[in-house]
Write an enzyme that holds these catalytic residues in place. Structure first.
Site, PDB file in Angstrom:
ATOM      1  N   HIS A 109      30.659  97.200  54.824  1.00  0.00           N
ATOM      2  CA  HIS A 109      30.227  95.955  54.174  1.00  0.00           C
ATOM      3  C   HIS A 109      30.049  96.081  52.651  1.00  0.00           C
ATOM      4  O   HIS A 109      29.093  95.557  52.088  1.00  0.00           O
ATOM      5  CB  HIS A 109      28.936  95.454  54.809  1.00  0.00           C
ATOM      6  CG  HIS A 109      29.089  94.944  56.204  1.00  0.00           C
ATOM      7  ND1 HIS A 109      30.275  94.457  56.707  1.00  0.00           N
ATOM      8  CD2 HIS A 109      28.173  94.843  57.226  1.00  0.00           C
ATOM      9  CE1 HIS A 109      30.099  94.074  57.965  1.00  0.00           C
ATOM     10  NE2 HIS A 109      28.841  94.295  58.306  1.00  0.00           N
ATOM     11  N   HIS A 179      27.719  86.785  57.093  1.00  0.00           N
ATOM     12  CA  HIS A 179      27.118  87.543  58.192  1.00  0.00           C
ATOM     13  C   HIS A 179      25.892  86.827  58.757  1.00  0.00           C
ATOM     14  O   HIS A 179      24.861  87.454  59.023  1.00  0.00           O
ATOM     15  CB  HIS A 179      26.740  88.939  57.711  1.00  0.00           C
ATOM     16  CG  HIS A 179      26.805  89.998  58.768  1.00  0.00           C
ATOM     17  ND1 HIS A 179      26.098  89.896  59.951  1.00  0.00           N
ATOM     18  CD2 HIS A 179      27.486  91.164  58.827  1.00  0.00           C
ATOM     19  CE1 HIS A 179      26.339  90.981  60.676  1.00  0.00           C
ATOM     20  NE2 HIS A 179      27.177  91.762  60.030  1.00  0.00           N
ATOM     21  N   GLU A 312      31.882  86.497  62.605  1.00  0.00           N
ATOM     22  CA  GLU A 312      32.298  86.923  61.268  1.00  0.00           C
ATOM     23  C   GLU A 312      33.817  86.776  61.120  1.00  0.00           C
ATOM     24  O   GLU A 312      34.585  87.646  61.543  1.00  0.00           O
ATOM     25  CB  GLU A 312      31.890  88.375  61.023  1.00  0.00           C
ATOM     26  CG  GLU A 312      30.406  88.651  61.209  1.00  0.00           C
ATOM     27  CD  GLU A 312      30.113  90.125  61.342  1.00  0.00           C
ATOM     28  OE1 GLU A 312      30.407  90.880  60.387  1.00  0.00           O
ATOM     29  OE2 GLU A 312      29.596  90.541  62.402  1.00  0.00           O
TER      30      GLU A 312
END
Length: 347
Positions: A109, A179, A312
């Site tokens: 991420h 997210h 996502e």
């Protein structure tokens, strides 16, 4: 027309930067969404059930201290590269780039200080909130100065749109997502058992022990990953190999129209609420929060394992090491674009 965007203060970061909260809502007030310029974080999504009782279905915190002290990316924009890059490095045009390793042997991420931890510049245009972040060349190990713009808007059809654009000064990997963690019974309900999910994908990316794709997609037919017809999560979460629920990329059917197509629907029959996710992206990570453990979220709620789900929209994980996957390298002169929207309703 949806209501004009409103704004108010949401405290300060640890280093003294002011954070602003923006409120977007449909004209009827049936969908109210609140977003920060810190990380583009969605802090609230308020929608009614079939009896008109409104609940916040989005997990998060009441203040900046919560978001800065170990948030599992609650509601945040994630980048420069969402999901995992194996080994925390990649080779591009013959040069090796080393990234921050924060997930076993992987970079996850965006690294140590990803887009979720940045103050984005912001402006309001009527019913739109427009956030922008300029990531310097070399930030978190990635090449090129990357300019990313994300536009949020709520429609009178109770849809939350996220429209992404990005440009770069050097070739760079790019995979952007949001997210948000959802629980349609309410952020503090604590269980997903009564949620019913449908995902319009006939294949997933099988993973190794470090959650890195093994290679080619695998058909979901006759497996616990098959969600092409509605499945009650309480009957499936522990049936998935390993008993850890879902945390895997579903490969969405190819589409050349450039328009969002329906990827998933999650329903909560006791309340009547549902959410539909449509996207232009080739994949969607469906995550059912096996690792979730937040003792005190909004209103003191405890967020625990299998207490929320994430939809996502994304490119495939670790695409920089998989030449057969859809391309994630953005080049100078090209513009990255993504449209993803969540439609909320009751049945």
């Amino acid at each position: 027309m949806p209501a004009p965007v409103k704004q108010d203060a949401f405290g300060q970061t640890k280093d003294g930067k002011d954070v602003t909260r923006y409120t977007l809502s449909s004209s009827s007030g049936s969908l109210v969404v609140r977003i920060l310029n810190y990380g583009g974080i969605i802090t609230e999504i308020n929608i009614p059930d079939r009896n008109g009782k409104t609940a916040d279905v989005n997990l998060g915190f009441d203040d900046m201290a919560g978001y800065e002290s170990g948030s599992p990316y609650f509601g945040a924009l994630v980048g420069r590269v969402a999901n995992r890059i194996a080994g925390g490095q990649f080779v591009l045009d013959g040069k090796t780039y080393n990234l921050f390793v924060n997930n076993g042997p992987n970079s996850l991420h965006g690294g140590k200080v990803g887009f979720d931890k940045k103050i984005w510049s912001s402006r309001v245009e009527g019913d739109k909130l427009i956030l922008q972040y300029v990531s310097p060349d070399g930030e978190e190990g990635y090449p090129g100065e990357l300019t990313t713009t994300v536009t949020y808007r709520v429609t009178d059809d109770d849809e939350l749109y996220l429209e992404y654009e990005a440009t770069t000064t050097k070739p760079t990997p790019l995979n952007l997502t949001n997210h948000a963690y959802f629980n349609l019974a309410g952020h503090d309900a604590g269980t997903l058992d009564d949620h019913v999910v449908t995902i319009h994908a006939d294949s997933i990316l099988p993973l190794d022990e470090n959650s890195i794709p093994l290679g080619e997609p695998r058909k979901v037919a006759d497996t616990a990953w098959d969600l092409r017809k509605p499945v009650r999560l309480g009957e499936r979460l522990t049936q998935v190999p390993g008993g850890k629920g879902f945390d895997i990329n579903f490969c969405l059917p190819p589409d050349s129209s450039g328009k969002p197509r329906l990827a998933a629907k999650v329903e909560h029959p006791p309340s009547g609420r549902f959410i539909e996710c449509s996207t232009t992206e080739p994949g969607m990570q469906f995550y059912t929060s096996f690792y979730l453990n937040v003792p005190s979220g909004k209103g003191g709620a405890a967020y625990r394992q299998f207490g929320a789900f994430c939809l996502e929209a994304q490119h495939y994980p670790d695409s920089v090491h998989q030449p057969t996957y859809p391309n994630t390298i953005l080049k100078p002169g090209d513009t990255y674009r993504q449209t993803t929207f969540y439609k909320f309703g009751v049945a």
